[in-house]
Design a protein around this motif. Sequence first.
Motif, PDB file in Angstrom:
ATOM      1  N   SER A 163      39.613  42.367  33.598  1.00 29.68           N
ATOM      2  CA  SER A 163      38.572  41.349  33.750  1.00 29.68           C
ATOM      3  C   SER A 163      37.881  41.152  32.419  1.00 29.68           C
ATOM      4  O   SER A 163      37.756  42.086  31.612  1.00 29.68           O
ATOM      5  CB  SER A 163      37.547  41.775  34.814  1.00 29.68           C
ATOM      6  OG  SER A 163      38.145  41.926  36.077  1.00 29.68           O
ATOM      7  N   GLY A 198      34.307  40.033  31.571  1.00 27.28           N
ATOM      8  CA  GLY A 198      33.034  39.705  32.199  1.00 27.28           C
ATOM      9  C   GLY A 198      33.225  39.534  33.694  1.00 27.28           C
ATOM     10  O   GLY A 198      33.790  40.405  34.367  1.00 27.28           O
ATOM     11  N   ASP A 199      32.794  38.410  34.214  1.00 27.75           N
ATOM     12  CA  ASP A 199      32.936  38.128  35.640  1.00 27.75           C
ATOM     13  C   ASP A 199      34.275  37.473  35.976  1.00 27.75           C
ATOM     14  O   ASP A 199      34.565  37.213  37.146  1.00 27.75           O
ATOM     15  CB  ASP A 199      31.797  37.204  36.118  1.00 27.75           C
ATOM     16  CG  ASP A 199      30.434  37.870  36.017  1.00 27.75           C
ATOM     17  OD1 ASP A 199      30.386  39.104  36.104  1.00 27.75           O
ATOM     18  OD2 ASP A 199      29.431  37.139  35.832  1.00 27.75           O
ATOM     19  N   VAL A 200      35.071  37.199  34.960  1.00 25.00           N
ATOM     20  CA  VAL A 200      36.345  36.509  35.176  1.00 25.00           C
ATOM     21  C   VAL A 200      37.469  37.544  35.306  1.00 25.00           C
ATOM     22  O   VAL A 200      37.690  38.347  34.397  1.00 25.00           O
ATOM     23  CB  VAL A 200      36.661  35.552  34.012  1.00 25.00           C
ATOM     24  CG1 VAL A 200      38.030  34.889  34.230  1.00 25.00           C
ATOM     25  CG2 VAL A 200      35.573  34.509  33.872  1.00 25.00           C
ATOM     26  N   VAL A 201      38.154  37.514  36.439  1.00 23.60           N
ATOM     27  CA  VAL A 201      39.289  38.410  36.660  1.00 23.60           C
ATOM     28  C   VAL A 201      40.540  37.727  36.115  1.00 23.60           C
ATOM     29  O   VAL A 201      40.965  36.691  36.626  1.00 23.60           O
ATOM     30  CB  VAL A 201      39.464  38.738  38.158  1.00 23.60           C
ATOM     31  CG1 VAL A 201      40.687  39.623  38.358  1.00 23.60           C
ATOM     32  CG2 VAL A 201      38.212  39.405  38.714  1.00 23.60           C
ATOM     33  N   ARG A 254      45.080  41.052  38.425  1.00 21.96           N
ATOM     34  CA  ARG A 254      44.717  42.090  39.384  1.00 21.96           C
ATOM     35  C   ARG A 254      45.971  42.651  40.033  1.00 21.96           C
ATOM     36  O   ARG A 254      46.848  41.911  40.472  1.00 21.96           O
ATOM     37  CB  ARG A 254      43.752  41.533  40.441  1.00 21.96           C
ATOM     38  CG  ARG A 254      44.356  40.550  41.414  1.00 21.96           C
ATOM     39  CD  ARG A 254      43.297  39.929  42.310  1.00 21.96           C
ATOM     40  NE  ARG A 254      42.604  38.845  41.638  1.00 21.96           N
ATOM     41  CZ  ARG A 254      41.383  38.436  41.972  1.00 21.96           C
ATOM     42  NH1 ARG A 254      40.730  39.051  42.921  1.00 21.96           N
ATOM     43  NH2 ARG A 254      40.828  37.439  41.328  1.00 21.96           N
ATOM     44  N   ASP A 261      41.764  47.547  32.548  1.00 26.85           N
ATOM     45  CA  ASP A 261      40.612  48.172  33.197  1.00 26.85           C
ATOM     46  C   ASP A 261      41.054  49.207  34.218  1.00 26.85           C
ATOM     47  O   ASP A 261      40.321  50.146  34.522  1.00 26.85           O
ATOM     48  CB  ASP A 261      39.753  47.110  33.902  1.00 26.85           C
ATOM     49  CG  ASP A 261      39.162  46.106  32.920  1.00 26.85           C
ATOM     50  OD1 ASP A 261      38.936  46.485  31.752  1.00 26.85           O
ATOM     51  OD2 ASP A 261      38.943  44.945  33.322  1.00 26.85           O
TER      52      ASP A 261
END
Length: 330
Positions: A16, A18-21, A24, A60
Motif C-alpha cells: 500500500s 498511504g491509503d491506496v492499496v 493485495r 508490506d
Amino acid sequence: MSRTDKAVVVAGIGKSFGDVVAIRDISFDVGRGEVLALLGPNGAGKTTTVDILSTLTRPDRGQALIAGHDVVGDPAAVRRSIMLTGQHVALDDLLTGRENLVMFGRLQGLKKPEARARAKELLEQFDLVDAGDRAVGTYSGGMRRRIDIACGLVVRPEVVFLDEPTTGLDPRSRQAIWELVTNFKEQGIATLLTTQYLEEADLLSDRIVVINHGTVIAEGTANELKERTGGTYCEIVPNHVDDIPAMATALGPLLPETHRAALTDASDRIAMPAPDGPNTLVQALQRLSAANIELLDIALRRPSLDEVFLVLTAAEEETSTRPVELDVPA
C-alpha cells in the motif's frame, strides 16, 4: 514441480502507498526455463509487483523468493540473480555500446579482459557489431532496447524481468526480442514478462497471470483462459445477410437461446458454441444445406487472448466475489 524447480515463488505479497492499496495477496510461481506473462490494465499492480520482486520496493506483507533468495532478507543476492529491463532504458548515452557493456561487466565483478570479451560476444549476439563503437545516444529505439537487454546479460541471470520490452519497437526489433525470450527458455532462465501486446503473451508465455485492482483474477495457460470464454465456437457468414433469420431457424437446437436472442437486424453472421468442434460444424453445414442457405464462410474459431482479457477484466469490474460465467460472443 518441486520448490527447487521454481525460480520465483510469490506468496501473498501486498503493498500500500498511504491509503491506496496497490496490490493485495498476490501469489504465483515461475519455474526455471518458464515464461510467465503478467497481464493487467494500467494501474492493475503489475509494475508494483515487478518492483517488489526486483527489490526496488519492499512489500508490506507476504514473501517473495527469487532463485531461493528472499527479496527482503537478502536483496543483494536477489539483485545478483536477476536481469531487469524496463520501458525506459538506463544507459549512458555518451558511452559507446561496447563501453556500456564493459562498464556493466566491471560493476558486476568481471575483470577487465573478461568484461571486454563478454562485450564482444553480446555485440555479436544482438547484431550490434557495426554500432558497437558508436555513442549510444545515436542509437535507434530498437538498438537501444537491444543494448539495454545485452547489458543485463553480461552475467547470466537466473531470472529475467521484461517490463513491456517491445513497447514502441518496430516489427523487426520486436521479433528479435521474441527470439531472445525463446533463448532464455532454452537456457533454463525463468522469465517474467509484462506486456500490453496480448498476442505477445499468447505467443511467448507458458502461463499467464491476470491482475486487476491489485489482485490475481485469473491464472492458467493461454488455452485454459480461452476455454473460460466458452472455448471453440462456430462462426457462420451467409452469402446473403437477409438469410440470418432463416439460418437461426435451420440451426435449431445447435444455436442456444441466448445467442438467438442476441441477433439483431444489423447482424451479418452467427457465432455459436461448438462443444464438439468439427462435429458441430458438420451438423451446422448439414442443417443449412438442407435449408438451401448459401454460405460465404463457415469456420471454427477460438477467442483471441484480447477477447479473453476484456471479458475477464469486465467481469471483475462487475463483481470480485460472484463466480464469473463467460460465453462466446453472439
